[in-house]
Structures are given as C-alpha cells and as structure tokens.
Design a protein around this motif. Sequence first.
Motif, PDB file in Angstrom:
ATOM      1  N   PRO A 233       2.882  63.102 -23.422  1.00 20.51           N
ATOM      2  CA  PRO A 233       4.160  63.744 -24.010  1.00 20.51           C
ATOM      3  C   PRO A 233       4.627  64.698 -24.645  1.00 20.51           C
ATOM      4  CG  PRO A 233       4.845  61.797 -23.346  1.00 20.51           C
ATOM      5  CD  PRO A 233       3.311  61.847 -23.329  1.00 20.51           C
ATOM      6  N   LEU A 234       3.062  64.932 -25.560  1.00 23.60           N
ATOM      7  CA  LEU A 234       4.089  65.493 -26.785  1.00 23.60           C
ATOM      8  C   LEU A 234       3.129  66.849 -26.914  1.00 23.60           C
ATOM      9  CD1 LEU A 234       2.740  62.168 -29.150  1.00 23.60           C
ATOM     10  CD2 LEU A 234       4.753  63.528 -28.804  1.00 23.60           C
ATOM     11  N   VAL A 235       3.548  67.584 -27.676  1.00 20.50           N
ATOM     12  CA  VAL A 235       3.194  69.179 -28.091  1.00 20.50           C
ATOM     13  C   VAL A 235       2.104  69.473 -29.277  1.00 20.50           C
ATOM     14  CG1 VAL A 235       3.789  71.031 -28.485  1.00 20.50           C
ATOM     15  CG2 VAL A 235       5.595  69.566 -27.136  1.00 20.50           C
ATOM     16  N   GLY A 236       1.285  69.881 -29.160  1.00 13.68           N
ATOM     17  CA  GLY A 236       0.423  70.148 -29.726  1.00 13.68           C
ATOM     18  C   GLY A 236      -1.473  69.685 -30.193  1.00 13.68           C
ATOM     19  N   GLU A 237      -2.268  70.535 -30.826  1.00 13.30           N
ATOM     20  CA  GLU A 237      -3.407  69.687 -30.841  1.00 13.30           C
ATOM     21  C   GLU A 237      -3.539  68.443 -31.990  1.00 13.30           C
ATOM     22  OE1 GLU A 237      -7.109  68.747 -29.407  1.00 13.30           O
ATOM     23  OE2 GLU A 237      -5.982  70.315 -29.468  1.00 13.30           O
ATOM     24  N   HIS A 238      -2.791  68.604 -33.105  1.00  5.08           N
ATOM     25  CA  HIS A 238      -2.526  67.639 -33.989  1.00  5.08           C
ATOM     26  C   HIS A 238      -2.083  66.464 -32.261  1.00  5.08           C
ATOM     27  CE1 HIS A 238       1.709  68.872 -33.184  1.00  5.08           C
ATOM     28  NE2 HIS A 238       2.201  68.249 -34.077  1.00  5.08           N
ATOM     29  N   ASN A 239      -1.193  66.608 -32.096  1.00 12.35           N
ATOM     30  CA  ASN A 239      -0.418  65.628 -31.547  1.00 12.35           C
ATOM     31  C   ASN A 239      -1.799  64.937 -30.153  1.00 12.35           C
ATOM     32  OD1 ASN A 239       2.314  64.620 -32.048  1.00 12.35           O
ATOM     33  ND2 ASN A 239       3.049  66.428 -31.609  1.00 12.35           N
ATOM     34  N   TYR A 240      -2.353  65.513 -29.278  1.00  8.86           N
ATOM     35  CA  TYR A 240      -3.517  64.951 -29.092  1.00  8.86           C
ATOM     36  C   TYR A 240      -4.189  64.157 -29.819  1.00  8.86           C
ATOM     37  CZ  TYR A 240      -2.555  68.229 -25.536  1.00  8.86           C
ATOM     38  OH  TYR A 240      -1.402  69.655 -25.066  1.00  8.86           O
ATOM     39  N   GLN A 241      -4.194  64.628 -31.636  1.00 11.63           N
ATOM     40  CA  GLN A 241      -5.187  63.442 -32.250  1.00 11.63           C
ATOM     41  C   GLN A 241      -4.562  62.488 -32.643  1.00 11.63           C
ATOM     42  OE1 GLN A 241      -6.223  65.992 -35.712  1.00 11.63           O
ATOM     43  NE2 GLN A 241      -7.394  67.450 -34.272  1.00 11.63           N
ATOM     44  N   ASN A 242      -3.980  62.822 -32.898  1.00 11.01           N
ATOM     45  CA  ASN A 242      -2.805  60.985 -32.985  1.00 11.01           C
ATOM     46  C   ASN A 242      -2.371  59.978 -32.164  1.00 11.01           C
ATOM     47  OD1 ASN A 242      -1.775  62.497 -35.302  1.00 11.01           O
ATOM     48  ND2 ASN A 242       0.243  62.671 -34.284  1.00 11.01           N
ATOM     49  N   VAL A 243      -3.158  61.032 -30.353  1.00  6.41           N
ATOM     50  CA  VAL A 243      -2.802  60.033 -29.415  1.00  6.41           C
ATOM     51  C   VAL A 243      -4.347  59.651 -28.951  1.00  6.41           C
ATOM     52  CG1 VAL A 243      -3.111  59.710 -26.947  1.00  6.41           C
ATOM     53  CG2 VAL A 243      -1.829  61.546 -28.316  1.00  6.41           C
ATOM     54  N   MET A 244      -5.202  59.931 -29.761  1.00  4.15           N
ATOM     55  CA  MET A 244      -6.690  59.518 -29.432  1.00  4.15           C
ATOM     56  C   MET A 244      -6.798  58.720 -30.587  1.00  4.15           C
ATOM     57  SD  MET A 244      -8.447  63.482 -29.392  1.00  4.15           S
ATOM     58  CE  MET A 244      -8.440  64.639 -28.776  1.00  4.15           C
ATOM     59  N   ALA A 245      -5.830  58.511 -32.004  1.00  2.00           N
ATOM     60  CA  ALA A 245      -6.394  57.539 -31.985  1.00  2.00           C
ATOM     61  C   ALA A 245      -5.801  56.499 -32.656  1.00  2.00           C
ATOM     62  CB  ALA A 245      -5.933  57.930 -34.024  1.00  2.00           C
ATOM     63  N   ALA A 246      -4.604  56.743 -31.670  1.00  2.00           N
ATOM     64  CA  ALA A 246      -3.897  55.246 -30.774  1.00  2.00           C
ATOM     65  C   ALA A 246      -4.615  54.587 -30.170  1.00  2.00           C
ATOM     66  CB  ALA A 246      -2.625  55.615 -30.657  1.00  2.00           C
ATOM     67  N   ILE A 247      -5.243  55.298 -29.207  1.00  2.00           N
ATOM     68  CA  ILE A 247      -5.904  55.187 -27.843  1.00  2.00           C
ATOM     69  C   ILE A 247      -7.319  53.876 -28.417  1.00  2.00           C
ATOM     70  CG2 ILE A 247      -8.063  56.096 -25.568  1.00  2.00           C
ATOM     71  CD1 ILE A 247      -6.133  57.625 -25.708  1.00  2.00           C
ATOM     72  N   ILE A 248      -7.927  54.493 -29.576  1.00  2.00           N
ATOM     73  CA  ILE A 248      -8.935  53.684 -30.130  1.00  2.00           C
ATOM     74  C   ILE A 248      -8.722  52.579 -30.535  1.00  2.00           C
ATOM     75  CG2 ILE A 248     -10.666  53.254 -32.347  1.00  2.00           C
ATOM     76  CD1 ILE A 248     -10.980  56.598 -32.157  1.00  2.00           C
ATOM     77  N   ALA A 249      -7.728  52.216 -31.078  1.00  2.00           N
ATOM     78  CA  ALA A 249      -6.653  51.445 -31.903  1.00  2.00           C
ATOM     79  C   ALA A 249      -6.694  49.744 -30.280  1.00  2.00           C
ATOM     80  CB  ALA A 249      -5.536  50.938 -32.403  1.00  2.00           C
ATOM     81  N   ALA A 250      -6.504  50.663 -29.061  1.00  2.00           N
ATOM     82  CA  ALA A 250      -5.753  50.045 -27.934  1.00  2.00           C
ATOM     83  C   ALA A 250      -6.822  49.300 -27.359  1.00  2.00           C
ATOM     84  CB  ALA A 250      -4.742  50.918 -27.515  1.00  2.00           C
ATOM     85  N   LYS A 251      -7.230  49.917 -27.471  1.00  2.00           N
ATOM     86  CA  LYS A 251      -8.707  49.678 -26.528  1.00  2.00           C
ATOM     87  C   LYS A 251      -9.841  48.874 -27.604  1.00  2.00           C
ATOM     88  CE  LYS A 251     -11.345  51.259 -23.420  1.00  2.00           C
ATOM     89  NZ  LYS A 251     -10.976  50.892 -22.852  1.00  2.00           N
ATOM     90  N   ILE A 252     -10.099  49.294 -28.331  1.00  2.00           N
ATOM     91  CA  ILE A 252     -10.507  47.793 -29.695  1.00  2.00           C
ATOM     92  C   ILE A 252      -9.556  47.033 -29.445  1.00  2.00           C
ATOM     93  CG2 ILE A 252     -10.806  46.580 -32.183  1.00  2.00           C
ATOM     94  CD1 ILE A 252     -11.237  50.035 -32.817  1.00  2.00           C
ATOM     95  N   ILE A 253      -8.043  46.658 -29.724  1.00  3.06           N
ATOM     96  CA  ILE A 253      -7.879  44.970 -29.278  1.00  3.06           C
ATOM     97  C   ILE A 253      -7.985  44.840 -27.239  1.00  3.06           C
ATOM     98  CG2 ILE A 253      -5.178  44.128 -29.009  1.00  3.06           C
ATOM     99  CD1 ILE A 253      -4.849  46.273 -31.699  1.00  3.06           C
ATOM    100  N   GLY A 254      -8.600  45.605 -26.724  1.00  2.00           N
ATOM    101  CA  GLY A 254      -8.711  45.581 -24.884  1.00  2.00           C
ATOM    102  C   GLY A 254      -7.065  45.861 -24.451  1.00  2.00           C
ATOM    103  N   LEU A 255      -6.865  46.739 -24.329  1.00  3.97           N
ATOM    104  CA  LEU A 255      -6.211  47.227 -23.223  1.00  3.97           C
ATOM    105  C   LEU A 255      -7.016  47.839 -22.187  1.00  3.97           C
ATOM    106  CD1 LEU A 255      -3.352  46.399 -25.547  1.00  3.97           C
ATOM    107  CD2 LEU A 255      -1.990  47.739 -24.407  1.00  3.97           C
ATOM    108  N   GLU A 256      -6.065  47.883 -21.687  1.00  9.47           N
ATOM    109  CA  GLU A 256      -7.282  48.217 -20.257  1.00  9.47           C
ATOM    110  C   GLU A 256      -6.191  49.862 -20.273  1.00  9.47           C
ATOM    111  OE1 GLU A 256      -8.485  46.820 -18.136  1.00  9.47           O
ATOM    112  OE2 GLU A 256      -8.937  45.181 -19.371  1.00  9.47           O
ATOM    113  N   ASN A 257      -7.246  50.819 -19.639  1.00 13.00           N
ATOM    114  CA  ASN A 257      -7.176  52.217 -19.868  1.00 13.00           C
ATOM    115  C   ASN A 257      -6.021  52.643 -18.835  1.00 13.00           C
ATOM    116  OD1 ASN A 257      -9.658  52.325 -20.476  1.00 13.00           O
ATOM    117  ND2 ASN A 257     -10.536  53.060 -18.995  1.00 13.00           N
ATOM    118  N   GLU A 258      -5.226  51.719 -17.594  1.00 18.09           N
ATOM    119  CA  GLU A 258      -4.235  52.286 -17.078  1.00 18.09           C
ATOM    120  C   GLU A 258      -2.976  51.695 -17.925  1.00 18.09           C
ATOM    121  OE1 GLU A 258      -1.703  53.936 -14.569  1.00 18.09           O
ATOM    122  OE2 GLU A 258      -3.566  54.058 -14.706  1.00 18.09           O
ATOM    123  N   GLU A 259      -3.273  50.825 -18.491  1.00 19.41           N
ATOM    124  CA  GLU A 259      -2.011  50.293 -19.619  1.00 19.41           C
ATOM    125  C   GLU A 259      -1.694  51.056 -20.688  1.00 19.41           C
ATOM    126  OE1 GLU A 259      -1.892  45.275 -19.547  1.00 19.41           O
ATOM    127  OE2 GLU A 259      -3.505  46.610 -20.362  1.00 19.41           O
TER     128      GLU A 259
END
Length: 449
Positions: A273-299
């Motif tokens: 729900p965010l606009v622009g390539e820069h925001n896709y990068q922000n999403v990717m960074a947050a995804i990595i943190a969530a995966k390191i901590i152990g959240l499931e993909n659907e969560e």
Amino acid sequence: MKRNWFDIKVLVLGFSRSGISAAKYLINKGADCYITEKSAMKDKDAQLVKELNSLGIKTEFMGHSQDFIEGAQLAITSPGIAPHSEIINRLKEENIPIISEVELAYLETVTPFIAITGTNGKTTTTSLCSHILSTKYKAPSCGNIGIPPTSLLEDNNDYLVVELSSYQIEYSPSFKAQIAMFLNFTPDHLDWHGGLENYFISKSKIFRSPQTPAFSIFNALDERVFEFSKTTESENFYFGKELDKNCCYESNGAIFYKRNNLPEKIIELQDVPLVGEHNYQNVMAAIIAAKIIGLENEEIRSAIMSFHAVEHRCEFVKTINGISFYNDSKATNPEAAIVAIRSFGGKKVSLIAGGRDKMTGLDEFCQSIKECISDVILIGEAADRFDAALKSKGYNNIHRAASLENAIDKSIELNNEICLLSPACASFDMFDNYETRGEVFKNYVSTKV
C-alpha cells in the motif's frame, strides 16, 4: 545494568521532547535534574515548565548558566545541538560526559533494540517494522520518529524499534542494537557534522566494533553502503538486489526473501500500500527484520497490507477533479525529494518545491524533474536558486507562488494528474517545521471541492 541515580546531578541540554522525557525518567530514579535551553521560553511551554518544576526538575531559558553546569556528573544532549557548539565545548573542558537520550534508554533496559538509520526512509521503515512486529510482539517505534525511548522503559516491551539520526548516534557511544539497518547515504546535515566524511562516520558507527549488532541490514543498491558492509563483522543481510543468500529483492512483480538458497515469496507489489520504488526498499528492509525475528510469511504479508503511509511521507491526501494530492513535506533535502519525484511512473505531475535552501547540489534533482515532472511550482527562499538551476538544465515549465496555498491553487489550474508537495528544502523560512508545512498543505487541499 541500571545505574543508581540517587543524588546524581544531570544536566539536560535543550528543552526538547527527548530531553524532557530523560529528565522525567531520571527524577523518578532519584537524580537531580536541570534542563538548560539557549532560546527564550515560548508562551505555549509555560504550563509544561510549571509541571516540570513541580516534579523537582529545574529549568532555565536563555542559558546556559554556570550554576546549572557546575557539579553536573552527566549531560544528556538534545539531537540538534552540534558537537562543535559552545555548550558542548564547555562541558568537554569540564570533563562532563555527554550522551544522547537514546544512549540513556539503552543503558537503562535489557530490551533489545532494532535500530534504523540512513539519510532517507527511516521513519517509514521504523513505523512499518514496528507495525509488522506488533502482530506478534510488543514492539513500539521510538527515537527520532518523535517518541523518546525513555518514555517506554516501564512498559515491558519485547523490542524497541528506534529511528536513529546521525545526531543521536554521535552521542551514543555504547549503544548496541540486536538488528541494525543502514537504508542509504546521501549528503545532509553537513554543517552539523563538519563535512561528508564525518557524516558517514556518524551514520556507520553503530555497525562497527565495539557497537557491532548481531544482524545488520544494508542497501545493496547504495554503493557506499554496500562497500562499507564488507568491512563489518555482524551477520549481514541485503535488500534491493538478489544475492546468493541473506537478501530481499523484487522479481516478477513480487518481493522475495532468501536466507540460504531457497527464495520465499512474501508479497505481490500490487498488494503493497505504499507508492514508489524507494518504499519497496523500505518494505524489504522491514521484511528482513521480521524474518530474522521469526515471523511467518503470511503474518508479514498481512501486516504490510494493513499499513498506512506515514504522515508527511508521500502521504495521499485527496483527489479533486481527477488531481491526486500527495504530501511529502518530510522531503527536506533534494535526495529525499528525488525518490518521491520518481514514484509516479509516467503520470503528469505538478511538483511544489522550495523553502529554506540547504545549499546542496541540484544536478540530480533537476535531472529527475526533467524526466518525471510536467510543471514545477517554486515557493520560499530557495526559489531563485532552484529556478536558475532548472533553467540551466533546459527545464522551463516553472511557476512561482507567494505562498503554499497559492501553489496549490496553481496546481489545480495546471490540471495535471498528480500534485506533489516535495520541497527538497527545510521549512523554516515559512513554517515552524516540516510537520506544520504538511498540515497546512493537507488542510488547504481539504477545503477544495
């Protein structure tokens, strides 16, 4: 380990949210707290000053007096006070240790920190990371985003997701995050740091020994950040480009995560729900943190889909007669404006820019405007320099406006598909801060039918 603060004299530099929070925390721990502010007291602060005084916190304005400084065993500085300022030099001469409010919070808790720094995108990434983690953990956002971490120390949090400016890092000598992100690096705050190299050193400090985090997340598309990452000792992850392992990237209209060799699809770009390539990068960074901590993909996917853009960061306001208005008032430098300028994929855009000029280079900014912007409406003190820079690059669809409201009216007259406020400047020539500038934009747009 928590310190015994009883009868310790602490000097707080600056009447700021972080300083006030630190003083309130420490007075409750038995410290003797003094807040010293260089500027005059504002009328709106009178009640707060009265409240602080009633708690036993001493305050002074038009400071900094020797009475307040004398005998101080620790100073906690507000982020905006430069390391070469007179008060900092005075404290150093008297061998008074100086730390940030973030450093104080770190020293006073065992709660792990997730730290986010970089020139642009920090607030969105901090908010998104907190939003995703909060589906499973108590993980509030704090720091430079506007919530002092010392105000959260009694809340039994699982994580503290902290946005860190270079100012805060400068005065956080022992702060050590569990996970730290370096989103990008472009010139900013050069006067404060005394040059580009000092600025990079401040930004990168929390990734170096002895502050090395367990996990570091780097932008693989930022050459300076990527090269720096090769010198660090943590387990490194990268976003923006597919690598052999430990990466998050975009492919075939979706975002994938890969820790070893097996890619996992996290979310389709159309569901972000965010606009622009820069925001896709922000999403990717947050995804990595969530995966390191152990959240499931659907969560993670569900949390991203329920996230709303942070206020004043490419924030959708309203559509009027086919014109969509976006508030990107937080873009206080050309590099931040560029990422917004390049976010609208071929649509006709009217850009409102200008304000207090930071005197950074404009070549890339002008090139982005030539490629992506139909019309530019200039306001504020920077208008003349921006006008000249654009014309020198062969761009002439330039309009002037005496106020932000006049600029909005002009954008409606131009009738392009998008009106984007992304000033590339500080706000202080016309507004108290970028938040006020953004509110004026939103409020005026809201009056239009």
